[in-house]
Scaffold this active site. Structure first.
Site, mmCIF file in Angstrom:
data_model
loop_
_atom_site.group_PDB
_atom_site.id
_atom_site.type_symbol
_atom_site.label_atom_id
_atom_site.label_comp_id
_atom_site.label_asym_id
_atom_site.label_seq_id
_atom_site.Cartn_x
_atom_site.Cartn_y
_atom_site.Cartn_z
ATOM 1 N N CYS A 2 1.042 -1.175 0.117
ATOM 2 C CA CYS A 2 -0.034 0.036 -0.067
ATOM 3 C C CYS A 2 0.813 1.345 -0.070
ATOM 4 O O CYS A 2 2.167 1.332 0.379
ATOM 5 C CB CYS A 2 -1.044 -0.079 1.328
ATOM 6 S SG CYS A 2 -1.891 -1.457 1.682
ATOM 7 N N ARG A 27 4.610 -0.600 -5.220
ATOM 8 C CA ARG A 27 4.260 -1.385 -3.986
ATOM 9 C C ARG A 27 3.106 -2.381 -3.958
ATOM 10 O O ARG A 27 2.636 -3.142 -3.012
ATOM 11 C CB ARG A 27 4.139 -0.299 -2.591
ATOM 12 C CG ARG A 27 5.308 0.578 -2.493
ATOM 13 C CD ARG A 27 4.800 1.586 -1.356
ATOM 14 N NE ARG A 27 4.484 1.141 0.002
ATOM 15 C CZ ARG A 27 5.499 1.011 0.777
ATOM 16 N NH1 ARG A 27 6.687 1.468 0.412
ATOM 17 N NH2 ARG A 27 5.121 0.560 1.978
ATOM 18 N N TRP A 74 -3.767 -2.075 -0.899
ATOM 19 C CA TRP A 74 -3.725 -3.739 -1.258
ATOM 20 C C TRP A 74 -4.677 -4.447 -0.252
ATOM 21 O O TRP A 74 -4.341 -4.514 0.767
ATOM 22 C CB TRP A 74 -2.485 -4.376 -1.416
ATOM 23 C CG TRP A 74 -1.889 -5.476 -1.864
ATOM 24 C CD1 TRP A 74 -2.026 -5.801 -3.204
ATOM 25 C CD2 TRP A 74 -1.761 -6.870 -1.062
ATOM 26 N NE1 TRP A 74 -1.753 -7.334 -3.181
ATOM 27 C CE2 TRP A 74 -1.314 -7.943 -1.940
ATOM 28 C CE3 TRP A 74 -1.636 -6.918 0.201
ATOM 29 C CZ2 TRP A 74 -1.319 -8.929 -1.671
ATOM 30 C CZ3 TRP A 74 -1.309 -8.443 0.655
ATOM 31 C CH2 TRP A 74 -1.106 -9.422 -0.266
ATOM 32 N N ASN A 98 -1.676 1.925 6.360
ATOM 33 C CA ASN A 98 -1.066 0.555 5.811
ATOM 34 C C ASN A 98 -0.936 -0.086 6.974
ATOM 35 O O ASN A 98 -0.671 0.345 8.349
ATOM 36 C CB ASN A 98 0.387 1.120 5.390
ATOM 37 C CG ASN A 98 0.137 1.960 3.893
ATOM 38 O OD1 ASN A 98 -0.893 1.830 3.517
ATOM 39 N ND2 ASN A 98 1.475 2.328 4.003
ATOM 40 N N GLY A 99 -0.960 -1.488 7.065
ATOM 41 C CA GLY A 99 -0.730 -2.451 8.074
ATOM 42 C C GLY A 99 -1.735 -3.160 8.549
ATOM 43 O O GLY A 99 -2.881 -3.171 7.698
ATOM 44 N N GLU A 483 15.054 -19.078 -7.240
ATOM 45 C CA GLU A 483 14.976 -17.637 -7.917
ATOM 46 C C GLU A 483 14.434 -17.513 -9.248
ATOM 47 O O GLU A 483 13.433 -16.621 -9.568
ATOM 48 C CB GLU A 483 16.100 -16.753 -7.670
ATOM 49 C CG GLU A 483 16.048 -15.472 -7.858
ATOM 50 C CD GLU A 483 14.944 -14.593 -7.093
ATOM 51 O OE1 GLU A 483 14.733 -13.337 -7.622
ATOM 52 O OE2 GLU A 483 14.557 -15.104 -6.228
ATOM 53 N N LYS A 487 10.734 -15.835 -10.112
ATOM 54 C CA LYS A 487 10.634 -14.808 -11.063
ATOM 55 C C LYS A 487 9.352 -15.171 -12.171
ATOM 56 O O LYS A 487 8.905 -14.227 -12.539
ATOM 57 C CB LYS A 487 12.077 -14.279 -11.779
ATOM 58 C CG LYS A 487 12.774 -13.593 -10.554
ATOM 59 C CD LYS A 487 12.492 -12.279 -10.469
ATOM 60 C CE LYS A 487 12.737 -11.818 -9.200
ATOM 61 N NZ LYS A 487 12.100 -12.356 -8.045
ATOM 62 N N GLU A 490 6.198 -15.012 -10.501
ATOM 63 C CA GLU A 490 5.573 -13.691 -10.316
ATOM 64 C C GLU A 490 5.076 -12.877 -11.315
ATOM 65 O O GLU A 490 4.125 -12.272 -11.124
ATOM 66 C CB GLU A 490 6.849 -13.186 -9.555
ATOM 67 C CG GLU A 490 7.321 -13.255 -8.120
ATOM 68 C CD GLU A 490 8.452 -12.597 -7.783
ATOM 69 O OE1 GLU A 490 8.272 -12.305 -6.496
ATOM 70 O OE2 GLU A 490 9.442 -12.536 -8.404
ATOM 71 N N HIS A 506 14.009 -38.112 -7.314
ATOM 72 C CA HIS A 506 13.144 -38.176 -5.851
ATOM 73 C C HIS A 506 11.627 -37.744 -6.299
ATOM 74 O O HIS A 506 11.018 -37.434 -5.162
ATOM 75 C CB HIS A 506 13.844 -37.549 -4.884
ATOM 76 C CG HIS A 506 14.921 -38.333 -4.304
ATOM 77 N ND1 HIS A 506 15.272 -39.801 -4.030
ATOM 78 C CD2 HIS A 506 16.287 -37.951 -4.437
ATOM 79 C CE1 HIS A 506 16.258 -40.070 -3.904
ATOM 80 N NE2 HIS A 506 17.201 -38.977 -3.825
ATOM 81 N N LYS A 622 5.579 -4.521 -3.003
ATOM 82 C CA LYS A 622 6.746 -4.709 -2.901
ATOM 83 C C LYS A 622 7.300 -4.899 -1.474
ATOM 84 O O LYS A 622 8.213 -5.485 -1.256
ATOM 85 C CB LYS A 622 7.290 -3.356 -3.541
ATOM 86 C CG LYS A 622 8.844 -3.027 -3.523
ATOM 87 C CD LYS A 622 9.202 -4.180 -4.480
ATOM 88 C CE LYS A 622 10.727 -3.860 -4.793
ATOM 89 N NZ LYS A 622 11.576 -4.795 -5.518
#
Length: 627
Positions: A2, A27, A74, A98-99, A483, A487, A490, A506, A622
Site C-alpha cells: 500500500c 508497492r 492492497w 497501511n498495516g 529464484e 521470477k 511472479e 526423487h 513490494k
C-alpha cells in the site's frame, strides 16, 4: 505494501497526491483514493483499480484544497471495492492506513455496541471511528485524539489523518510500518516511501515506531504516543527522482536488470580491500572477538531475500567454516526457535520493513544474539533494531519482482563470508584475494551477459505456450534455480518449480516429457559433471532443455541441440541451434551473480510476450508489512 502520501502547503494538493501515489505504484495496490480539506470540510474520492480510474473520477468531481492525504490499497480485510478503498471517514475525520489492526474484531464489536454503523469491511475504518469518538468526548486537538485512539489499537500501522474542522494540518503516526516526512519551503509532506516526495524535496525525517507528528505548512512536531517531544535532524537524500523513472525502458524491471552492474559496484565500493585481501565493513558492528566466537550464523528472510540467504549459507560454511542455517521469517515467528547468545543473526530484507522478518529479529535480540541487517533502505525498521547493518546500495527498485536488490544481496552475503573467514583464520590471504578479485570483476562480466541478452527473447517465444517449467541447480545454483522459478511465477503466471538437481530423481522426473521445458543452471564448477548427468536424464525423457552454461561449453550445446552437427565448413563443426545461454568463466564463488541474469531475462521476456503487467504483477506487493 500500500502507499500513503500527505501534503500541507499553498498549492492545490490533489495533483501532488496523485503524482506521489503514482511513484508508489511499485508497492502493489487494487484501489486508490484521496481526502482533501476543501474549505467545506474533508471531501473524498475513491476508485477501484489503477490510478487512471482515480484520475477519471477527479476530472468528474475535482477536489480543490491545499491539504490532504492519498492512499493506494492492497486488500487485506475486505475485497477490493470502492467502499473498502481508503480514505475511511467517521464524521469529519478521514484516515488512510497501511498495516494490520490485530484487535480489529474486538474493537469493531465494541464500537457497534455503542451504535457505530460501519460502511466497509476494513480494519482501518475502526481507527477513524476511534478518533471521532475521542473528539466527541472533548479531546479538541486532532493529534491528541489520534493519540487516544492509537492507545486502543494493537498491530502494525502507518496512518495519516485529516479533520474537516482543522484546516491545513495532518497528523501521521507509525508502528512497524514505514513512514517518512518531507521538508519543503512553505509546504511539508508525508509518505510511506521516499520516491513519493522526491520530486518536491530531498530533506526527510524518518519516523520511528511509536512516534507521531503534527504536520502543517510551516512546521512538523514529532512526539511519542505518550506525548514526549522528539527532536531529530533531517537527512539529505542523495539520489534524484529520475532514478525512479523508466529512462526509456519499456518496463522498470528491464531497466533494473540492466542497472545491476552499477548496483554491484556501489555495493562493493569502499568495502573491498584488494591490497589487504579483506572486507572493510565496520558498520556491521562485528569485532574480531565476536567474529571468532560466533557459534552459528542464523539467516532470517522471506521470498527472494531467502534465496539470497540460501546462497549466503553455502558461502558462510565453505569460507568461514561456521555452521549456518536459514529460516523463513513467517515460520520463525511462531516456531519458538532457540536463539543462543553466540548466534549471529543475519536478517535479509530488501525494504528493511518485512514484518515477519522484523518479528524474528526482535525475538533474537531478546535472546541476546548479535543481529546484522542486510537491507537496501537506510534507517528502515530492521536495521534500526539491529546491532549493525550491511546496506546494499542498489538504489530505488520500482519493479515488484526484485532483480538488482537480489544480486546486491548476493554480493553482501559473499562479503560477509569473506569478512568472517579472514577474522576466524579459515580463509587464507591468497584465497581471499582470489575471491575478492573475482567479485570486483563481476560488474564487467555482468555487462557481457546483459549485452547478449536478446537471445533470451527468442527462447522465451519458443516456450511461451508452456504451462509448467522446472528449474534445476546444485550447490549455490540451487537457490538460483529457486529464484529463476519464482521470477517466472511472479510476472508471467506460469507455474514453475525450482529443485536441487540431485532431487530430480526423487519425484519431479515423473513430470518430464516432450512438453516440459527444464531450465538447468550448469556452469563449469565442482558440480558440473553431476549436473550434466541430470541434463542427460532430462534429454533421455525428451524434456526441452534450456541451459545456463559457461562460455564455450560445446558439450552442453550439443546435448541441448539435436545431438548432431548442423553443417561442417572447412573442417569446423557448426552445431544445431540449442537453447543455451553462456556466461563468462569465473570463480565458483561469484558464478551465481552471473547465472541469475539469464533467468531474470527469461522471466521478463516471457511475461512481456504474454502481455502481463510486468512491473505490478497481480496480487503482489513490494514491501510486505502484513502477515
Amino acid at each position: 505494501m500500500c502507499g500513503i502520501v500527505g501534503y500541507v502547503g499553498t498549492k492545490d494538493c490533489a495533483p501532488i497526491l496523485v503524482e506521489g501515489l503514482r511513484r508508489l505504484e511499485y508497492r502493489g495496490y487494487d484501489s486508490a483514493g484521496l481526502a482533501v480539506q476543501t474549505g467545506r470540510g474533508v471531501e473524498i474520492i475513491r476508485a477501484v483499480g489503477k490510478l487512471s480510474n482515480l484520475d477519471a473520477a477527479l476530472k468528474k468531481s475535482p477536489l480543490a484544497g491545499t491539504a490532504g492525504i492519498g492512499h493506494t490499497r492492497w486488500a487485506t480485510h475486505g475485497r477490493p471495492s470502492e467502499a473498502n478503498a481508503h480514505p475511511h471517514v467517521a464524521g469529519r475525520i478521514a484516515v488512510v492506513h497501511n498495516g494490520i489492526i490485530e484487535n480489529h474484531v474486538e474493537l469493531r464489536r465494541e464500537l457497534e455496541g455503542r451504535g457505530v454503523a460501519f460502511q466497509s469491511d476494513t480494519d482501518t475504518e475502526i481507527v477513524a471511528h476511534l478518533i471521532a469518538e475521542a473528539m466527541k468526548a472533548g479531546v479538541e486537538r486532532l493529534d491528541e485524539s489520534v493519540r487516544v485512539a492509537l492507545r486502543q489499537v494493537r498491530g502494525a500501522y502507518a496512518i495519516a489523518v485529516v479533520n474537516g474542522d482543522a484546516p491545513d494540518e495532518i497528523v501521521v503516526a507509525k508502528h512497524e510500518s514505514p513512514l517518512v516526512l518531507g521538508i519543503g519551503e512553505g509546504e511539508n509532506f508525508a509518505a510511506s516511501d521516499i520516491p513519493a516526495i522526491l520530486a518536491h524535496t530531498r530533506d526527510v525525517v524518518l519516523l520511528q515506531d511509536g512516534e507521531m507528528a503534527l504536520v502543517t505548512r510551516e512546521r512538523m512536531t514529532i512526539t511519542t504516543l505518550d506525548g514526549t517531544t522528539v527532536t531529530r535532524a533531517s537527512k539529505r537524500i542523495d539520489w534524484s527522482p529520475t532514478q525512479a523513472e523508466k529512462g526509456g525502458y519499456k518496463h522498470f524491471m528491464l531497466k533494473e536488470i540492466d542497472e545491476q552492474p552499477r548496483a554491484i559496484e556501489d555495493t562493493l565500493r569502499g568495502r573491498v580491500d584488494l591490497v589487504n585481501a579483506d572486507v572493510v565493513a565496520s558498520e556491521m558492528g562485528i569485532t574480531d572477538e565476536l567474529a571468532k566466537n560466533v557459534g552459528r550464523v542464523y539467516f532470517v528472510a522471506c521470498g527472494t531475500s531467502a534465496h539470497a540467504a540460501m546462497a549466503g549459507r553455502y558461502w558462510i560454511e565453505q569460507i568461514a567454516r561456521v555452521p549456518a542455517t536459514i529460516e523463513i521469517g513467517s515460520e520463525v515467528r511462531y516456531r519458538e526457535p532457540v536463539f543462543l547468545p553466540n548466534d549471529l543473526i543475519v536478517a535479509v530484507s530488501q525494504s528493511g520493513e518485512t514484518l515477519d522478518t522484523l518479528a524474528a529479529v526482535k525475538a533474537a535480540k531478546a535472546a541476546g544474539a548479535h543481529i546484522i541487517a542486510v537491507a537496501n533502505v537506510v534507517d528502515s525498521a530492521i536495521p534500526r533494531v539491529s546491532d549493525g547493518a550491511l546496506y546494499t546500495h542498489a538504489g530505488p527498485e520500482i519493479g515488484v519482482a526484485s532483480t538488482k536488490c537480489f544480486t546486491t544481496q548476493l554480493a553482501a552475503m559473499l562479503m560477509l563470508a569473506v569478512f568472517l573467514g579472514r577474522r576466524r583464520g579459515t580463509l587464507p590471504v591468497e584465497q581471499a584475494r582470489r575471491i575478492l578479485d573475482a567479485l570486483w570483476h563481476v560488474p564487467a562480466q555482468m555487462r557481457e551477459v546483459l549485452a547478449n541478452g536478446d537471445r533470451l527473447r527468442s527462447i522465451a517465444k519458443k516456450h511461451l505456450r508452456a504451462r509448467d517449467m522446472l528449474f534445476l541447480g546444485r550447490g549455490t545454483h540451487f537457490p538460483i534455480a529457486l529464484e529463476g522459478a519464482l521470477k517466472l511465477k511472479e510476472i508471467s503466471y506460469i507455474h514453475a518449480e525450482g529443485y536441487a538437481a540431485g532431487e530430480m530423481k526423487h519425484g519431479p522426473i515423473a513430470l518430464i516429457d516432450e512438453d516440459m521445458p527444464v531450465v538447468v543452471v550448469c556452469p563449469r564448477d565442482n558440480h558440473y559433471e553431476k549436473t550434466f548427468s541430470n541434463m542427460q536424464e532430462v534429454k533421455a525423457r525428451e524434456g526441452q532443455l534450456i541451459a545456463i552454461a559457461t562460455e564455450g561449453d560445446v558439450d552442453v550445446k550439443r546435448l541441448c541441440g539435436d545431438g548432431a552437427p548442423r553443417s561442417a565448413r572447412g573442417g569446423q563443426v557448426v552445431l544445431a541451434e540449442a537453447d543455451v545461454i553462456e556466461v563468462p568463466a569465473a570463480a565458483a564463488e561469484v558464478l551465481p551473480l552471473l547465472t541469475v541474469l539469464p533467468l531474470q531475462l527469461l522471466a521478463y521476456h516471457m511475461a512481456d510476450l504474454k502481455g502481463t503487467d510486468v512491473d505490478q504483477p497481480r496480487n503482489l506487493a513490494k514491501t510486505v508489512t502484513v502477515e
